[in-house]
Design a protein around this motif. Structure first.
Motif, PDB file in Angstrom:
ATOM      1  N   GLN A  50       0.541  -0.989   0.112  1.00 15.58           N
ATOM      2  CA  GLN A  50      -0.151   0.337  -0.215  1.00 15.58           C
ATOM      3  C   GLN A  50       1.094   1.565   0.046  1.00 15.58           C
ATOM      4  O   GLN A  50       0.480   2.397  -0.732  1.00 15.58           O
ATOM      5  CB  GLN A  50      -0.906  -0.602   1.257  1.00 15.58           C
ATOM      6  CG  GLN A  50      -1.920  -0.877   1.469  1.00 15.58           C
ATOM      7  CD  GLN A  50      -2.808  -1.089   2.998  1.00 15.58           C
ATOM      8  OE1 GLN A  50      -3.590  -0.322   2.961  1.00 15.58           O
ATOM      9  NE2 GLN A  50      -2.818  -2.217   2.797  1.00 15.58           N
ATOM     10  N   GLU A  51       2.031   1.155   0.911  1.00 14.67           N
ATOM     11  CA  GLU A  51       2.714   2.920   1.272  1.00 14.67           C
ATOM     12  C   GLU A  51       3.166   2.885  -0.151  1.00 14.67           C
ATOM     13  O   GLU A  51       3.534   3.429  -0.832  1.00 14.67           O
ATOM     14  CB  GLU A  51       3.940   2.231   2.523  1.00 14.67           C
ATOM     15  CG  GLU A  51       4.797   3.312   2.035  1.00 14.67           C
ATOM     16  CD  GLU A  51       4.116   4.720   2.630  1.00 14.67           C
ATOM     17  OE1 GLU A  51       4.989   5.209   1.820  1.00 14.67           O
ATOM     18  OE2 GLU A  51       3.281   4.319   2.537  1.00 14.67           O
ATOM     19  N   LEU A  52       4.188   1.591  -1.312  1.00 12.72           N
ATOM     20  CA  LEU A  52       4.278   1.956  -2.167  1.00 12.72           C
ATOM     21  C   LEU A  52       3.891   2.717  -3.561  1.00 12.72           C
ATOM     22  O   LEU A  52       3.884   3.119  -4.262  1.00 12.72           O
ATOM     23  CB  LEU A  52       5.781   0.452  -2.671  1.00 12.72           C
ATOM     24  CG  LEU A  52       6.294   0.118  -1.583  1.00 12.72           C
ATOM     25  CD1 LEU A  52       6.575  -1.340  -2.201  1.00 12.72           C
ATOM     26  CD2 LEU A  52       7.526   0.941  -1.707  1.00 12.72           C
ATOM     27  N   ARG A  55       2.015   5.895  -2.348  1.00 13.48           N
ATOM     28  CA  ARG A  55       2.800   6.724  -2.319  1.00 13.48           C
ATOM     29  C   ARG A  55       3.056   7.378  -3.819  1.00 13.48           C
ATOM     30  O   ARG A  55       3.751   8.392  -3.978  1.00 13.48           O
ATOM     31  CB  ARG A  55       4.398   6.556  -1.312  1.00 13.48           C
ATOM     32  CG  ARG A  55       5.323   7.661  -2.163  1.00 13.48           C
ATOM     33  CD  ARG A  55       6.440   7.285  -0.780  1.00 13.48           C
ATOM     34  NE  ARG A  55       6.497   7.220   0.419  1.00 13.48           N
ATOM     35  CZ  ARG A  55       6.628   8.325   1.686  1.00 13.48           C
ATOM     36  NH1 ARG A  55       7.226   9.244   1.184  1.00 13.48           N
ATOM     37  NH2 ARG A  55       5.876   7.770   2.574  1.00 13.48           N
ATOM     38  N   SER A  56       3.403   6.344  -4.919  1.00 17.08           N
ATOM     39  CA  SER A  56       3.824   6.874  -5.878  1.00 17.08           C
ATOM     40  C   SER A  56       2.356   7.752  -7.072  1.00 17.08           C
ATOM     41  O   SER A  56       2.781   9.051  -7.665  1.00 17.08           O
ATOM     42  CB  SER A  56       4.109   6.131  -7.337  1.00 17.08           C
ATOM     43  OG  SER A  56       3.289   4.759  -6.921  1.00 17.08           O
ATOM     44  N   PHE A  58      -0.112   9.409  -5.193  1.00 22.47           N
ATOM     45  CA  PHE A  58       0.435  10.831  -4.091  1.00 22.47           C
ATOM     46  C   PHE A  58       1.309  11.546  -5.029  1.00 22.47           C
ATOM     47  O   PHE A  58       0.233  12.523  -5.283  1.00 22.47           O
ATOM     48  CB  PHE A  58       0.604  10.494  -2.672  1.00 22.47           C
ATOM     49  CG  PHE A  58       0.172  11.963  -2.158  1.00 22.47           C
ATOM     50  CD1 PHE A  58      -1.068  12.295  -1.750  1.00 22.47           C
ATOM     51  CD2 PHE A  58       1.512  12.699  -1.838  1.00 22.47           C
ATOM     52  CE1 PHE A  58      -0.837  13.045  -1.695  1.00 22.47           C
ATOM     53  CE2 PHE A  58       1.001  13.186  -0.901  1.00 22.47           C
ATOM     54  CZ  PHE A  58      -0.184  14.252  -0.815  1.00 22.47           C
ATOM     55  N   LEU A  59       2.000  11.226  -5.117  1.00 22.18           N
ATOM     56  CA  LEU A  59       3.555  12.176  -5.378  1.00 22.18           C
ATOM     57  C   LEU A  59       3.120  12.590  -7.307  1.00 22.18           C
ATOM     58  O   LEU A  59       3.461  13.516  -7.470  1.00 22.18           O
ATOM     59  CB  LEU A  59       4.642  11.076  -5.573  1.00 22.18           C
ATOM     60  CG  LEU A  59       4.883  11.245  -4.489  1.00 22.18           C
ATOM     61  CD1 LEU A  59       6.956  11.001  -3.944  1.00 22.18           C
ATOM     62  CD2 LEU A  59       5.381  12.728  -3.860  1.00 22.18           C
ATOM     63  N   HIS A  73       9.786  14.297  -1.470  1.00 28.45           N
ATOM     64  CA  HIS A  73       9.972  13.057  -1.311  1.00 28.45           C
ATOM     65  C   HIS A  73      10.674  13.179   0.637  1.00 28.45           C
ATOM     66  O   HIS A  73      10.322  12.500   1.351  1.00 28.45           O
ATOM     67  CB  HIS A  73      11.566  12.544  -1.742  1.00 28.45           C
ATOM     68  CG  HIS A  73      11.083  12.317  -2.709  1.00 28.45           C
ATOM     69  ND1 HIS A  73      10.880  10.700  -3.368  1.00 28.45           N
ATOM     70  CD2 HIS A  73      11.074  12.650  -4.188  1.00 28.45           C
ATOM     71  CE1 HIS A  73       9.939  10.634  -4.399  1.00 28.45           C
ATOM     72  NE2 HIS A  73      10.775  11.834  -5.120  1.00 28.45           N
TER      73      HIS A  73
END
Length: 75
Positions: A50-52, A55-56, A58-59, A73
């Motif tokens: 989920q984080e990986l 995060r991509s 979102f960024l 970052h």
């Protein structure tokens, strides 16, 4: 009183603890080994992907709000 001032933090924490202990007891009595598997595999199979992924996303979505890649970052 309005907002967070109306919340009884002592009662909320006691209720959360009661729910946690009850849930753990039910899981432990049902299948003790499953609880250990959950504790070991959840970070690897759920939290990390989920984080990986998010995060991509979102960024990518909010890249225009950050002046440079380094600032994005730091979040």
């Amino acid at each position: 009183m309005c907002g967070w001032g109306r919340v009884s933090w002592t009662r909320s924490i006691a209720f959360a603890a009661l729910v946690a202990v009850t849930g753990l007891a039910i899981m432990w009595l049902a299948q003790p080994g499953f609880l250990l598997v959950l504790w070991c595999l959840y970070p690897l199979l759920s939290a990390l992907p989920q984080e990986l992924i998010f995060r991509s996303l979102f960024l990518h979505r909010y890249a225009g709000l950050f002046p440079g890649e380094a600032q994005a970052h730091l979040m």
